[in-house]
Scaffold this active site. Structure first.
Site, PDB file in Angstrom:
ATOM      1  N   GLY A 116       1.840  -7.901  -7.283  1.00 55.79           N
ATOM      2  CA  GLY A 116       2.473  -8.369  -6.060  1.00 55.79           C
ATOM      3  C   GLY A 116       2.181  -9.802  -5.662  1.00 55.79           C
ATOM      4  N   SER A 164       0.196 -15.294  -0.797  1.00 59.79           N
ATOM      5  CA  SER A 164       0.398 -13.841  -0.855  1.00 59.79           C
ATOM      6  C   SER A 164      -0.855 -13.072  -0.460  1.00 59.79           C
ATOM      7  CB  SER A 164       0.792 -13.414  -2.273  1.00 59.79           C
ATOM      8  OG  SER A 164       1.994 -14.000  -2.693  1.00 59.79           O
ATOM      9  N   ASP A 168       8.313  -5.893 -13.837  1.00 56.66           N
ATOM     10  CA  ASP A 168       9.225  -5.559 -12.751  1.00 56.66           C
ATOM     11  C   ASP A 168       9.139  -4.043 -12.577  1.00 56.66           C
ATOM     12  OD1 ASP A 168      11.384  -4.900 -11.137  1.00 56.66           O
ATOM     13  OD2 ASP A 168      12.794  -6.220 -12.161  1.00 56.66           O
ATOM     14  N   ILE A 222       3.790  -4.756  -3.013  1.00 59.37           N
ATOM     15  CA  ILE A 222       5.179  -5.165  -3.178  1.00 59.37           C
ATOM     16  C   ILE A 222       6.082  -4.376  -2.237  1.00 59.37           C
ATOM     17  CG2 ILE A 222       4.969  -5.955  -5.560  1.00 59.37           C
ATOM     18  CD1 ILE A 222       5.994  -3.268  -6.478  1.00 59.37           C
ATOM     19  N   TYR A 256      12.642  -5.462  11.788  1.00 55.73           N
ATOM     20  CA  TYR A 256      11.986  -4.930  10.588  1.00 55.73           C
ATOM     21  C   TYR A 256      12.861  -3.883   9.914  1.00 55.73           C
ATOM     22  CZ  TYR A 256       7.813  -4.064   7.737  1.00 55.73           C
ATOM     23  OH  TYR A 256       6.916  -3.978   6.702  1.00 55.73           O
ATOM     24  N   LYS A 291       8.056   1.688   4.750  1.00 62.78           N
ATOM     25  CA  LYS A 291       6.603   1.684   4.929  1.00 62.78           C
ATOM     26  C   LYS A 291       6.101   3.031   5.457  1.00 62.78           C
ATOM     27  CE  LYS A 291       5.579  -2.541   3.655  1.00 62.78           C
ATOM     28  NZ  LYS A 291       4.772  -2.801   2.436  1.00 62.78           N
ATOM     29  N   ILE A 343       1.253 -12.081   8.810  1.00 60.70           N
ATOM     30  CA  ILE A 343       0.703 -13.186   8.022  1.00 60.70           C
ATOM     31  C   ILE A 343       1.888 -13.940   7.434  1.00 60.70           C
ATOM     32  CG2 ILE A 343      -0.684 -13.819   6.002  1.00 60.70           C
ATOM     33  CD1 ILE A 343      -2.340 -11.305   6.430  1.00 60.70           C
ATOM     34  N   ALA A 344       1.797 -15.243   7.423  1.00 57.03           N
ATOM     35  CA  ALA A 344       2.920 -16.067   6.952  1.00 57.03           C
ATOM     36  C   ALA A 344       2.979 -16.067   5.420  1.00 57.03           C
ATOM     37  CB  ALA A 344       2.791 -17.487   7.474  1.00 57.03           C
ATOM     38  N   ARG A 362       5.606 -15.339   1.814  1.00 57.79           N
ATOM     39  CA  ARG A 362       7.000 -15.521   1.429  1.00 57.79           C
ATOM     40  C   ARG A 362       7.830 -14.300   1.802  1.00 57.79           C
ATOM     41  NH1 ARG A 362       8.961 -16.427  -4.721  1.00 57.79           N
ATOM     42  NH2 ARG A 362       8.892 -14.154  -4.691  1.00 57.79           N
ATOM     43  N   ALA A 363       7.258 -13.106   1.611  1.00 55.08           N
ATOM     44  CA  ALA A 363       7.982 -11.882   1.956  1.00 55.08           C
ATOM     45  C   ALA A 363       8.295 -11.842   3.452  1.00 55.08           C
ATOM     46  CB  ALA A 363       7.173 -10.660   1.545  1.00 55.08           C
TER      47      ALA A 363
END
Length: 260
Positions: free
Chosen positions: A19, A25, A70, A98, A161, A168, A197-198, A200-201
């Protein structure tokens, strides 16, 4: 009998980290913490586009295996675990960090979620943990730990969300089921639920900046948590000292979840 301090180390243990997208990340914060605690790591990247962002990080923590994987590709998943078995002969812990949903389904109301989008979000965000666990469990010959990442949106409706909250929630349920089934093999299974948390996802979530600001203003600690703090918790759960905890969702959000 008291646990010795050395039981919180990962020295001599071998772990798989799935992930990492870049240095921001959550999975990267965990990988750094695992390595600092003495673990030997296998690290995956999604595809050729992701490799330039992940490989230098993996090399920086002296990862033994750096492989494309993947989770939607069964052949790649199988090949990865074959390499782990050949290289190490065993596995002590895995981190699954992920999640994915098609943007149209993520940004729209749950009511309008497409069948295809729902299925793919659940497959990548939840069932992939089950698939990894199926491959990993036979390699955890001396017991082990499996970790995944959730979010408070699994339990409450978080703004924008959408479908990811459903995914989740399913992931947290899967964590409990896997913990019950794998416990007799001395394998613990837990979810960590960080605050905003900042990453990319997170950037794919509309108005995510608002969620971060809310935590800064209202969490008891009046700040965001860091990937390093998540990594410290993950290290405890992966270590012998944390193996008595299983089937749980452990929140690390500066205390935001305790307040209205």
């Amino acid at each position: 009998m008291l646990l010795e301090t050395s039981n919180t180390t990962l020295k001599g243990l071998k772990g798989l980290v799935v992930g990492i997208a870049n240095q921001h990340s959550i999975a990267w914060g965990c990988a750094e913490a695992f390595r600092a605690a003495g673990a030997e790591l296998a690290i995956t990247y999604l595809n050729a586009k992701a490799e330039p962002h992940v490989r230098p990080l993996a090399e920086g923590v002296n990862a033994t295996l750096i492989e494309a994987m993947d989770v939607e590709n069964d052949a790649e998943v199988g090949a990865l675990f074959e390499k782990i078995e050949k290289e190490w002969g065993q596995l002590d812990f895995i981190l699954h960090s992920i999640a994915f949903a098609p943007l149209d389904d993520l940004h729209g109301p749950v009511l309008n979620t497409s069948r295809e989008g729902f299925a793919r979000a659940m497959d990548i965000s939840c069932h992939s943990l089950i698939r990894l666990a199926r491959h990993a469990a036979p390699l955890m010959k001396n017991g082990g730990a499996m970790l995944t990442m959730s979010y408070e949106g699994a339990n409450r409706v978080a703004p924008h969300y959408g479908i990811m909250g459903l995914a989740k929630a399913a992931l947290e349920s899967a964590t409990r089921s896997l913990a019950a089934e794998l416990g007799p093999q001395n394998i613990s299974v837990n979810a960590i639920s960080p605050g905003p948390i900042a990453t990319r996802a997170a950037s794919g979530i509309v108005d995510f900046d608002h969620l971060m600001q809310d935590s800064i203003e209202h969490a008891p600690l009046r700040r965001l948590v860091t990937i390093e703090e998540v990594g410290a918790l993950a290290t405890l759960l992966a270590s012998p000292a944390g193996r008595g905890i299983t089937g749980d969702v452990i929140v690390v959000d500066g205390g935001r979840h305790i307040l209205y």
